[in-house]
Motif scaffolding. Structure first.
Motif, PDB file in Angstrom:
ATOM      1  N   SER A  91      14.968  38.152  17.611  1.00  0.00           N
ATOM      2  CA  SER A  91      15.013  36.705  17.857  1.00  0.00           C
ATOM      3  C   SER A  91      13.682  36.219  18.434  1.00  0.00           C
ATOM      4  O   SER A  91      12.916  36.995  19.013  1.00  0.00           O
ATOM      5  CB  SER A  91      16.137  36.370  18.829  1.00  0.00           C
ATOM      6  OG  SER A  91      15.818  36.835  20.139  1.00  0.00           O
ATOM      7  N   PHE A  92      13.433  34.923  18.298  1.00  0.00           N
ATOM      8  CA  PHE A  92      12.198  34.349  18.831  1.00  0.00           C
ATOM      9  C   PHE A  92      12.141  34.504  20.349  1.00  0.00           C
ATOM     10  O   PHE A  92      11.071  34.720  20.916  1.00  0.00           O
ATOM     11  CB  PHE A  92      12.047  32.877  18.423  1.00  0.00           C
ATOM     12  CG  PHE A  92      11.713  32.715  16.967  1.00  0.00           C
ATOM     13  CD1 PHE A  92      10.518  33.166  16.451  1.00  0.00           C
ATOM     14  CD2 PHE A  92      12.601  32.107  16.105  1.00  0.00           C
ATOM     15  CE1 PHE A  92      10.200  33.029  15.105  1.00  0.00           C
ATOM     16  CE2 PHE A  92      12.296  31.958  14.762  1.00  0.00           C
ATOM     17  CZ  PHE A  92      11.099  32.417  14.262  1.00  0.00           C
ATOM     18  N   ASN A  93      13.283  34.369  21.027  1.00  0.00           N
ATOM     19  CA  ASN A  93      13.305  34.573  22.481  1.00  0.00           C
ATOM     20  C   ASN A  93      12.837  35.978  22.826  1.00  0.00           C
ATOM     21  O   ASN A  93      12.002  36.173  23.716  1.00  0.00           O
ATOM     22  CB  ASN A  93      14.719  34.366  23.047  1.00  0.00           C
ATOM     23  CG  ASN A  93      15.096  32.914  23.148  1.00  0.00           C
ATOM     24  OD1 ASN A  93      14.231  32.054  23.306  1.00  0.00           O
ATOM     25  ND2 ASN A  93      16.380  32.630  23.057  1.00  0.00           N
ATOM     26  N   SER A  94      13.378  36.967  22.120  1.00  0.00           N
ATOM     27  CA  SER A  94      13.017  38.361  22.390  1.00  0.00           C
ATOM     28  C   SER A  94      11.573  38.651  22.005  1.00  0.00           C
ATOM     29  O   SER A  94      10.891  39.438  22.665  1.00  0.00           O
ATOM     30  CB  SER A  94      13.956  39.305  21.647  1.00  0.00           C
ATOM     31  OG  SER A  94      15.275  39.140  22.118  1.00  0.00           O
ATOM     32  N   MET A  95      11.091  38.014  20.925  1.00  0.00           N
ATOM     33  CA  MET A  95       9.692  38.189  20.531  1.00  0.00           C
ATOM     34  C   MET A  95       8.771  37.678  21.628  1.00  0.00           C
ATOM     35  O   MET A  95       7.790  38.350  21.992  1.00  0.00           O
ATOM     36  CB  MET A  95       9.397  37.451  19.227  1.00  0.00           C
ATOM     37  CG  MET A  95       9.984  38.072  18.001  1.00  0.00           C
ATOM     38  SD  MET A  95       9.470  37.098  16.559  1.00  0.00           S
ATOM     39  CE  MET A  95      10.770  37.513  15.420  1.00  0.00           C
ATOM     40  N   ALA A  96       9.064  36.496  22.139  1.00  0.00           N
ATOM     41  CA  ALA A  96       8.243  35.924  23.209  1.00  0.00           C
ATOM     42  C   ALA A  96       8.265  36.839  24.430  1.00  0.00           C
ATOM     43  O   ALA A  96       7.212  37.110  25.026  1.00  0.00           O
ATOM     44  CB  ALA A  96       8.737  34.528  23.568  1.00  0.00           C
ATOM     45  N   ASP A  97       9.437  37.333  24.794  1.00  0.00           N
ATOM     46  CA  ASP A  97       9.551  38.236  25.939  1.00  0.00           C
ATOM     47  C   ASP A  97       8.734  39.505  25.720  1.00  0.00           C
ATOM     48  O   ASP A  97       8.027  39.970  26.613  1.00  0.00           O
ATOM     49  CB  ASP A  97      11.011  38.604  26.206  1.00  0.00           C
ATOM     50  CG  ASP A  97      11.839  37.429  26.725  1.00  0.00           C
ATOM     51  OD1 ASP A  97      11.225  36.442  27.203  1.00  0.00           O
ATOM     52  OD2 ASP A  97      13.075  37.502  26.642  1.00  0.00           O
ATOM     53  N   ALA A  98       8.820  40.075  24.510  1.00  0.00           N
ATOM     54  CA  ALA A  98       8.091  41.307  24.207  1.00  0.00           C
ATOM     55  C   ALA A  98       6.575  41.087  24.257  1.00  0.00           C
ATOM     56  O   ALA A  98       5.834  41.941  24.760  1.00  0.00           O
ATOM     57  CB  ALA A  98       8.508  41.837  22.842  1.00  0.00           C
ATOM     58  N   LEU A  99       6.102  39.962  23.745  1.00  0.00           N
ATOM     59  CA  LEU A  99       4.671  39.656  23.811  1.00  0.00           C
ATOM     60  C   LEU A  99       4.215  39.506  25.258  1.00  0.00           C
ATOM     61  O   LEU A  99       3.145  39.996  25.641  1.00  0.00           O
ATOM     62  CB  LEU A  99       4.362  38.373  23.024  1.00  0.00           C
ATOM     63  CG  LEU A  99       4.439  38.484  21.503  1.00  0.00           C
ATOM     64  CD1 LEU A  99       4.443  37.099  20.871  1.00  0.00           C
ATOM     65  CD2 LEU A  99       3.293  39.321  20.955  1.00  0.00           C
ATOM     66  N   ASN A 100       5.048  38.864  26.069  1.00  0.00           N
ATOM     67  CA  ASN A 100       4.697  38.664  27.475  1.00  0.00           C
ATOM     68  C   ASN A 100       4.732  39.970  28.262  1.00  0.00           C
ATOM     69  O   ASN A 100       3.905  40.181  29.149  1.00  0.00           O
ATOM     70  CB  ASN A 100       5.611  37.612  28.110  1.00  0.00           C
ATOM     71  CG  ASN A 100       5.356  36.240  27.539  1.00  0.00           C
ATOM     72  OD1 ASN A 100       4.225  35.902  27.197  1.00  0.00           O
ATOM     73  ND2 ASN A 100       6.406  35.447  27.401  1.00  0.00           N
TER      74      ASN A 100
END
Length: 151
Positions: A91-100
């Protein structure tokens, strides 16, 4: 092969015919004159003309010669990581979290949000054929497909 050599001089006084002859004799050709002046304006000043205001695509930067674009290694790494997560259907939420978590930042230095990841997807589509080719990606894709489909 010949190279064109250019110089630009700041002019404080009008060039004389002697100066122009000296430059011509040294092999220089006069190719342009540029004039400027200050004028009084009335009312609301108009905004300056937008020249070259196009944003540089994510994953690229201006090369040292200031004439072309080259890969930005950190942004390219971010795009590759994003491609891996898309393959895994994250998910986009998880992608953002992983990048951060990996401390990747947006171009302006802020943390990734789901919206900023979503806005990067069209760029990823543009660059994917180049990024996702070669033996490195084939090996990585096999590892990712095992993770994505066996979980």
């Amino acid at each position: 092969m010949k190279k064109v050599d250019r110089i630009r001089e700041k002019v404080t006084i009008l060039p004389t015919s002697v100066y122009l002859s000296k430059m011509h004799d040294a092999g220089w050709s006069l190719v342009a004159l540029e004039w400027e002046r200050e004028i009084e304006i009335s009312g609301v000043p108009e905004p300056p003309a937008e020249v070259g205001n196009e944003e540089i695509p994510f994953g690229l930067r201006i090369a040292a010669d200031c004439r072309h674009l080259e890969d930005d290694p950190l942004e390219t790494q971010t795009l590759k990581f994003l491609a891996e997560m898309i393959v895994q259907d994250i998910s986009f939420n998880s992608m953002a979290d992983a990048l951060n978590v990996r401390e990747y930042r947006t171009r302006d230095g802020s943390p990734w949000t789901p919206a900023s990841v979503f806005k990067l997807v069209p760029r990823l589509i543009d660059v994917a054929p180049r990024l996702l080719s070669g033996s490195e990606w084939e090996t990585r894709k096999k590892q990712l497909s095992k993770v994505a489909w066996n979980s």
